[in-house]
Design a protein around this motif. Structure first.
Motif, PDB file in Angstrom:
ATOM      1  N   TRP A   1       0.809  -1.224   0.000  1.00 35.84           N
ATOM      2  CA  TRP A   1       0.000   0.000   0.000  1.00 35.84           C
ATOM      3  C   TRP A   1       0.840   1.272   0.000  1.00 35.84           C
ATOM      4  O   TRP A   1       0.525   2.204  -0.761  1.00 35.84           O
ATOM      5  CB  TRP A   1      -1.038  -0.027   1.128  1.00 35.84           C
ATOM      6  N   PRO A   2       1.912   1.372   0.789  1.00 33.61           N
ATOM      7  CA  PRO A   2       2.766   2.568   0.673  1.00 33.61           C
ATOM      8  C   PRO A   2       3.341   2.734  -0.745  1.00 33.61           C
ATOM      9  O   PRO A   2       3.516   3.848  -1.232  1.00 33.61           O
ATOM     10  CB  PRO A   2       3.889   2.314   1.683  1.00 33.61           C
ATOM     11  N   CYS A   3       3.607   1.599  -1.401  1.00 35.85           N
ATOM     12  CA  CYS A   3       4.132   1.616  -2.762  1.00 35.85           C
ATOM     13  C   CYS A   3       3.125   2.307  -3.707  1.00 35.85           C
ATOM     14  O   CYS A   3       3.489   3.218  -4.465  1.00 35.85           O
ATOM     15  CB  CYS A   3       4.340   0.162  -3.176  1.00 35.85           C
ATOM     16  N   PHE A   4       1.856   1.898  -3.620  1.00 39.08           N
ATOM     17  CA  PHE A   4       0.826   2.488  -4.481  1.00 39.08           C
ATOM     18  C   PHE A   4       0.516   3.922  -4.050  1.00 39.08           C
ATOM     19  O   PHE A   4       0.254   4.787  -4.896  1.00 39.08           O
ATOM     20  CB  PHE A   4      -0.433   1.610  -4.467  1.00 39.08           C
TER      21      PHE A   4
ATOM     22  N   PHE B   1       2.602   6.049  -2.708  1.00 41.92           N
ATOM     23  CA  PHE B   1       3.697   6.907  -3.166  1.00 41.92           C
ATOM     24  C   PHE B   1       3.572   7.177  -4.671  1.00 41.92           C
ATOM     25  O   PHE B   1       3.804   8.299  -5.124  1.00 41.92           O
ATOM     26  CB  PHE B   1       5.055   6.268  -2.845  1.00 41.92           C
ATOM     27  N   ALA B   2       3.191   6.144  -5.420  1.00 43.15           N
ATOM     28  CA  ALA B   2       2.998   6.323  -6.869  1.00 43.15           C
ATOM     29  C   ALA B   2       1.902   7.362  -7.129  1.00 43.15           C
ATOM     30  O   ALA B   2       2.046   8.243  -7.986  1.00 43.15           O
ATOM     31  CB  ALA B   2       2.647   4.999  -7.530  1.00 43.15           C
TER      32      ALA B   2
ATOM     33  N   VAL C   1       3.244  10.808  -6.460  1.00 40.91           N
ATOM     34  CA  VAL C   1       4.143  11.278  -7.528  1.00 40.91           C
ATOM     35  C   VAL C   1       3.332  11.764  -8.733  1.00 40.91           C
ATOM     36  O   VAL C   1       3.614  12.830  -9.301  1.00 40.91           O
ATOM     37  CB  VAL C   1       5.144  10.170  -7.941  1.00 40.91           C
ATOM     38  N   LEU C   2       2.301  10.999  -9.109  1.00 46.24           N
ATOM     39  CA  LEU C   2       1.464  11.415 -10.241  1.00 46.24           C
ATOM     40  C   LEU C   2       0.745  12.726  -9.911  1.00 46.24           C
ATOM     41  O   LEU C   2       0.688  13.641 -10.729  1.00 46.24           O
ATOM     42  CB  LEU C   2       0.453  10.320 -10.602  1.00 46.24           C
ATOM     43  N   ALA C   3       0.190  12.819  -8.687  1.00 47.37           N
ATOM     44  CA  ALA C   3      -0.529  14.032  -8.280  1.00 47.37           C
ATOM     45  C   ALA C   3       0.408  15.234  -8.272  1.00 47.37           C
ATOM     46  O   ALA C   3       0.050  16.324  -8.751  1.00 47.37           O
ATOM     47  CB  ALA C   3      -1.159  13.829  -6.902  1.00 47.37           C
ATOM     48  N   TRP C   4       1.625  15.053  -7.750  1.00 46.76           N
ATOM     49  CA  TRP C   4       2.597  16.163  -7.712  1.00 46.76           C
ATOM     50  C   TRP C   4       2.935  16.621  -9.135  1.00 46.76           C
ATOM     51  O   TRP C   4       3.022  17.819  -9.403  1.00 46.76           O
ATOM     52  CB  TRP C   4       3.888  15.737  -6.996  1.00 46.76           C
TER      53      TRP C   4
ATOM     54  N   VAL D   1       3.394  -0.618 -10.231  1.00 50.08           N
ATOM     55  CA  VAL D   1       3.849   0.779 -10.207  1.00 50.08           C
ATOM     56  C   VAL D   1       5.375   0.864 -10.353  1.00 50.08           C
ATOM     57  O   VAL D   1       5.877   1.847 -10.910  1.00 50.08           O
ATOM     58  CB  VAL D   1       3.382   1.556  -8.946  1.00 50.08           C
TER      59      VAL D   1
ATOM     60  N   LEU E   1      10.392   7.605  -7.957  1.00 46.67           N
ATOM     61  CA  LEU E   1       9.331   6.594  -7.799  1.00 46.67           C
ATOM     62  C   LEU E   1       9.905   5.179  -7.966  1.00 46.67           C
ATOM     63  O   LEU E   1       9.612   4.280  -7.160  1.00 46.67           O
ATOM     64  CB  LEU E   1       8.222   6.839  -8.835  1.00 46.67           C
TER      65      LEU E   1
ATOM     66  N   THR F   1       9.829   2.652  -4.764  1.00 38.03           N
ATOM     67  CA  THR F   1       9.000   1.434  -4.859  1.00 38.03           C
ATOM     68  C   THR F   1       9.894   0.183  -4.939  1.00 38.03           C
ATOM     69  O   THR F   1       9.542  -0.856  -4.393  1.00 38.03           O
ATOM     70  CB  THR F   1       8.056   1.491  -6.076  1.00 38.03           C
TER      71      THR F   1
ATOM     72  N   LEU G   1      10.903  -0.538  -1.413  1.00 34.44           N
ATOM     73  CA  LEU G   1       9.801  -1.162  -0.656  1.00 34.44           C
ATOM     74  C   LEU G   1       9.611  -2.631  -1.065  1.00 34.44           C
ATOM     75  O   LEU G   1       9.234  -3.465  -0.258  1.00 34.44           O
ATOM     76  CB  LEU G   1       8.498  -0.382  -0.892  1.00 34.44           C
TER      77      LEU G   1
ATOM     78  N   PHE H   1       0.199   9.620 -19.287  1.00 32.62           N
ATOM     79  CA  PHE H   1       0.260  10.644 -18.238  1.00 32.62           C
ATOM     80  C   PHE H   1       1.487  11.526 -18.443  1.00 32.62           C
ATOM     81  O   PHE H   1       1.414  12.754 -18.319  1.00 32.62           O
ATOM     82  CB  PHE H   1       0.309   9.973 -16.857  1.00 32.62           C
TER      83      PHE H   1
END
Lengths: 57, 244
Positions: free
Chosen positions: A17-20, A22-23, A26-29, B59, B106, B110, B113, B215
């Motif tokens: 979940w932290p992996c997703f 964080f992704a 990053v996309l939002a930023w 991801v 990223l 990831t 992790l 994207f």
């Protein structure tokens, strides 16, 4: 409703979940900063045009 | 055909095209990412060795592939700008750098992790991880060099030169798992022959990859507009663009 086994990710939830998350961050930023960058450039260009118009008058 | 190429050198054309394309790229990215997320997290079966932890691939791999793709875009734009003196190339290179750096972060985070439960460590000075870290340093170097000059044109040229030379790191990253002993697994998708994944796991991954690419295209279009405006403030067409 999703089952608890989905959220627990077979015991790897604290990595998956932290992996997703964080992704997603990053996309939002990227989207936010790109829009902010473009908006700031428009403001700067408009200000320069106003200054140029002021010098002409 | 060359008319189209020449049009790409025109700042007002590029500004208009980027403005028109960005929402389409963003909409298509949302669709691809939506399918990829649902299929990757809820439909694809767990891996026989890694169990549910393998889902981080959805991801991590698109992020890592984008970190290299964006660098290639930046290097090509830089080379075009240096060789043919096309100013739009500098704008594209400047717009791509922060996006590429974010995808590199990223990939590293990831990967870290994913590495903890699989390798027992968040970080190792492994050839793949180290060459990816060097990629991040290259992005930071290109951005720092551009802003280090008082004259923006000189900053653009210096950054473009570094970006072009730094492209040598891309094959090093890709082949690092072949050339040296590595903790990192070998290529799964980008390789000669068929991908070594079952279709039920592969389709969500390809969809996420496509979503990340679209994207990137969308945010690049938005950033390019800003870069072109910053470089063309004195031009008459900017008056119309800013007022609209």
């Amino acid at each position: 409703m999703m089952s608890s086994s989905f959220w627990s990710m077979g015991g790897y939830a604290r990595y998956v979940w932290p992996c997703f998350a964080f992704a997603g961050a990053v996309l939002a930023w990227n989207l936010w900063s790109a829009r902010r960058h473009h908006a700031a450039a428009r403001v700067r260009a408009a200000r320069m045009l106003e200054m140029a118009a002021g010098d002409d008058s | 055909m060359w008319t189209w190429f020449y049009k790409l050198a025109s700042p007002p054309y590029v500004y208009g095209a980027a403005a028109a394309l960005a929402p389409w790229f963003l909409g298509a990215a949302a669709l691809a990412l939506g399918y990829g997320l649902i299929a990757g997290l809820a439909i694809a079966p767990p891996d026989y060795q890694q169990g549910e932890a393998f889902r981080m691939i959805y991801v991590h791999v698109p992020g890592a592939l984008l970190s290299m793709t964006v660098y290639a875009v930046m290097a090509v734009a830089s080379a075009v700008a240096l060789i043919w003196r096309i100013k739009v190339g500098f704008a594209v290179a400047a717009a791509a750098a922060p996006i590429g750096a974010s995808f590199t972060v990223l990939a590293l985070v990831t990967g870290s992790l994913w590495g903890r439960p699989m390798w027992g460590t968040y970080w190792a000075w492994d050839p793949r991880l180290t060459s990816e870290l060097i990629l991040l340093f290259l992005y930071v170097g290109v951005m720092s060099l551009r802003s280090a000059f008082e004259d923006p044109a000189r900053g653009d040229r210096a950054a473009a030169l570094l970006a072009t030379v730094g492209v040598i790191n891309l094959p090093i990253i890709h082949f690092s798992v072949v050339w040296w002993n590595s903790l990192h697994q070998g290529a799964t998708i980008v390789k000669l022959g068929a991908p070594s994944m079952d279709a039920s796991m592969l389709w969500p991954l390809l969809s996420m990859w496509l979503g990340f690419m679209l994207f990137f295209a969308a945010v690049l279009c938005i950033r390019v507009q800003g870069e072109v405006l910053n470089r063309e403030r004195q031009s008459t067409w900017v008056r119309m663009a800013v007022k609209s």
